[in-house]
Scaffold this active site. Structure first.
Site, short mmCIF file in Angstrom:
data_model
loop_
_atom_site.label_atom_id
_atom_site.label_comp_id
_atom_site.label_asym_id
_atom_site.label_seq_id
_atom_site.Cartn_x
_atom_site.Cartn_y
_atom_site.Cartn_z
N GLU A 64 33.92 -31.03 -29.65
CA GLU A 64 34.39 -31.91 -30.73
C GLU A 64 34.18 -31.21 -32.06
O GLU A 64 33.04 -30.89 -32.42
CB GLU A 64 33.64 -33.25 -30.71
CG GLU A 64 34.00 -34.09 -29.49
CD GLU A 64 33.34 -35.48 -29.48
OE1 GLU A 64 33.67 -36.26 -28.58
OE2 GLU A 64 32.49 -35.76 -30.36
N GLU A 75 27.99 -41.68 -39.97
CA GLU A 75 27.06 -40.59 -39.70
C GLU A 75 25.70 -40.81 -40.33
O GLU A 75 25.59 -41.30 -41.44
CB GLU A 75 27.62 -39.26 -40.22
CG GLU A 75 29.09 -39.01 -39.96
CD GLU A 75 29.46 -38.92 -38.49
OE1 GLU A 75 28.55 -38.91 -37.63
OE2 GLU A 75 30.66 -38.89 -38.20
#
Lengths: 297, 432
Positions: A64, A75
């Site tokens: 990824e 995040e």
């Protein structure tokens, strides 16, 4: 079930047209797949090329690649740091595509980014230009953390047109109708979020993982578990719990960050990444092999 | 029940849409982990707010009156009316408890969190007004409260940090990016996804994923509901224009909402022009917060709306002397009303806002928030340039300026504004 969502999204294809690329799904064949994440361009374009190639050497089955967005809402601090470094070093969507073209690896590559960058790219009104360019450079699919199934119609449509996969994240809070809606639109694999919260490496691996995998047991699509996996031992436990693959981001980004802060040579950080990759891959493999019988709870 | 019929049924019919779309804007662009919470909130919004289940709206109206000090007056500004040779009326949201319109929404959402059985509330804050309002409402309703605030804003809005702490809230400085509202919202979203099952996120403006933009607007709509009624009583007619500052747009939507169907009433959203409307794409900085005037469509913080962004779609850092307007996005409904031509976006730069701050303070005896000062800056510029706003104009005084005094004195001195009082004699550490 989920009719309203299907209408709202206006996707052209139905569930049976969700083919995507075979490459992503086959990366999980045999179980114990290792799926690393890195933010592209962290801390520089050139170093990042070395790092991604090191992960492939270390046994990655699929990678990824994060295209940095200025507001990475999902995040934790580790990946926020990576995103900031990459943006400061000049990473852009066009540089990202260049990077993917230049990358010399043998495994399927998936782009992880936020919807605004996909939406704004190129001349098209909507995600089509981005997906077209992604297909040209050989990407196989997308993970978009701020795009739930309900809003994914236009991207799903573009993915169908260019034969790319759209991977959804299943959260510990995802239940019932939502899960079904998502499963109708997903292709490639599902990203099973191991626990609530933003990304980040943790000492413990959540019990929520087992529950989530159980809820997904009926779906034939490969299940990759992420959020918080840090060691080979974690990887083993997750794979032994029935995951087809493990996704690791923050624990790898930590190595990149350390290398950057300590001013280590790129090769040394690359070697450390490859070593960590081997540890995680070995753990995932052990976990997969330890599954004595599929019915085991 | 009569309460319900009076206000809520009407509001329900003029909701732009039930699915959170305002034209091409709105939606729910959030991590999957938050989607079930949004569904739960949608359900609670419909039942409690729109349908007054369990008497929720009755309790809200009682508390916003007894605790919040509503209704606020609509008063004539005599000196300004004379200055501009027009009828200028002020809707006094600065008189709401806490000193700003923010309590309307914060009290509504904290009460809703209680009805939903949540155990704690979290909030982001820019200027600190929303954080303060949430901390007050949480103390009032006995809910634990944590506020996320960008480091830059913590430093420039210290009085509000102290107020939040004194009301018993935790204040968490956010050290990401430039440390303003944008980063605070991102960090609160992250915290929400960690603790979503027992926590309600009290968002501070008409931004974010559905149902927030509609719900926050409904809690703020009391401003225009009252102002419209007061104008009819006091003036015998509707005003010709309503002027309101716009950052995220909560006081704006609140002041506009009930006037939207009145075609004779012009609606002006005054954005922060900052130091310039020019953009430094290389540095990723827009030295303004003029999202409606200069931005374009994109997706941020859960909604499709108008944004300050570069050509790749990276969000730009905004700027304004006023922390509460310093944001790169804007509420989706406001973006839609601008597209439709119903709302006119205009800009006022930092200096004009500071001048307006002093003008209102000396002319009317009202020290406005720096955010609010932008609305008065536009009023001044419009009349000076001969633009016709009409005979009667309502300006929404969204908040009071006590929190801004340090900034104002510093920024005023820097610019050598003649309209400002001389403070030099009071400087500390200057000797005799």
């Amino acid at each position: 079930m989920g009719d309203d969502a299907a209408d709202a999204a206006g996707a052209s294809g139905s569930a049976d047209s969700r083919t995507g690329t075979d490459a992503t799904a086959t990366a999980f064949d045999g179980g114990g797949a290792f799926v690393p994440y890195l933010a592209v361009g962290d801390p520089t374009y050139e170093a990042s090329l070395e790092y991604v190639e090191a992960l492939a050497r270390g046994g990655a089955d699929l990678i990824e690649l994060g295209l940095p967005f200025s507001e990475p809402m999902a995040e934790g601090p580790t990946i926020q740091g990576a995103v900031t470094r990459a943006l400061e070093a000049g990473m852009t969507p066009d540089r990202f595509f260049e990077f993917v073209s230049e990358l010399d690896v043998d495994v399927p590559l998936v782009c992880m980014t936020y919807y605004n960058l996909i939406y704004q790219y190129g001349s098209s009104d909507g995600p089509r230009s981005f997906v077209e360019r992604a297909a040209e450079v050989g990407l196989e699919g997308f993970v978009v953390p701020d795009l739930p199934a309900e809003e994914a119609g236009p991207l799903r449509e573009a993915c169908d047109e260019f034969g790319l996969d759209l991977i959804f994240i299943v959260a510990p809070t995802t239940r019932g109708d939502r899960l079904e809606r998502m499963m109708e639109r997903v292709s490639g694999y599902v990203y099973v979020q191991a626990r609530l919260g933003a990304t980040g490496a943790r000492e413990d691996v959540s019990d929520q993982t087992g529950e989530s995998l159980e809820r997904l047991a009926d779906w034939e699509i490969p299940k990759a578990v992420g959020f918080g996996i840090k060691t080979g031992e974690h990887a083993e436990r997750i794979a032994a719990a029935g995951a087809d693959g493990i996704i690791v981001g923050s624990a790898l980004v930590d190595i990149v960050a350390e290398g950057h802060e300590d001013d280590r040579p790129v090769e040394e950080t690359a070697d450390r990444l490859a070593e960590k990759a081997r540890e995680l891959k070995a753990g995932a493999t052990r976990g997969a092999e330890s599954l004595p019988e599929p019915e085991h709870p | 029940m009569s309460e319900t019929e009076r206000g809520r049924e009407g509001e329900r019919t003029d909701r732009t849409t039930a699915d959170g779309q305002f034209g091409r804007y709105g939606g729910q662009y959030v991590p999957e982990a938050l989607m079930p919470a949004l569904e739960e909130l949608e359900d609670a919004y419909e039942r409690y707010v729109l349908e007054n289940e369990d008497g929720f709206m009755d309790e809200f109206e009682r508390r916003i009156r007894d605790f919040g000090g509503r209704p606020t007056p609509l008063g004539r500004a005599d000196r300004l009316s004379e200055r501009y040779d027009s009828e200028i009326y002020l809707k006094r949201e600065d008189l709401v408890h806490g000193g700003a319109h923010k309590l309307n929404n914060a009290l509504g959402q904290v009460l809703l969190a209680k009805y939903m059985g949540k155990e704690r509330v979290i909030a982001e804050t820019g200027a600190g007004q929303h954080g303060t309002a949430t901390a007050m409402a949480a103390a009032h309703l006995d809910m634990p409260c944590e506020v996320y605030m960008g480091r830059t804003d913590v430093n420039r809005q210290r009085p509000n940090v102290f107020r939040m702490r004194i009301n018993g809230a935790e204040v968490n400085p956010v050290d990401i990016g430039r440390g303003t509202l944008k980063e605070a919202i991102s960090e609160t979203m992250r915290e929400w996804s960690r603790t979503v099952e027992r926590t309600h996120y009290v968002i501070g403006s008409v931004v974010g994923p559905h149902p927030f933009p509609a719900m926050v607007r409904d809690f703020q709509a009391v401003i225009s509901e009252e102002a419209r009624e007061q104008a009819r009583e006091q003036l015998g007619s509707l005003p010709d224009a309503v002027v309101s500052c716009a950052g995220g747009g909560s006081n704006t939507m609140g002041a506009f909402h009930h006037f939207v169907p009145d075609d004779s009433v012009d609606l002006y959203a005054v954005e922060a022009g900052g130091s310039s409307l020019e953009v430094d794409e290389e540095a990723g900085v827009a030295p303004n917060s003029a999202t409606l005037s200069t931005g374009d469509e994109g997706v941020l913080h859960g909604a499709r709306t108008t944004l300050l962004q570069d050509s790749d779609g990276q969000i730009m850092e905004s700027h304004s002397v006023s922390a509460g307007l310093d944001y790169s996005g804007v509420g989706p409904e406001l973006a839609h009303l601008v597209d439709e031509g119903r709302v006119t976006p205009v800009t006022v730069d930092d200096t004009a806002a500071l001048e307006a701050f002093h003008r209102l303070s000396t002319d009317e005896g009202i020290i406005p928030a720096l955010e609010t000062s932008h609305a008065f800056g536009y009023l001044h510029e419009a009349f000076e340039s001969g633009e016709d706003l009409g005979e009667t104009v309502v300006v929404n005084v969204s908040g009071r300026g006590d929190k801004d005094l340090e900034t104002v004195i510093e920024e005023t001195e820097k610019r050598g504004l003649e309209s400002a009082p001389d403070m030099s004699v009071f400087e500390t550490g200057g000797g005799i």
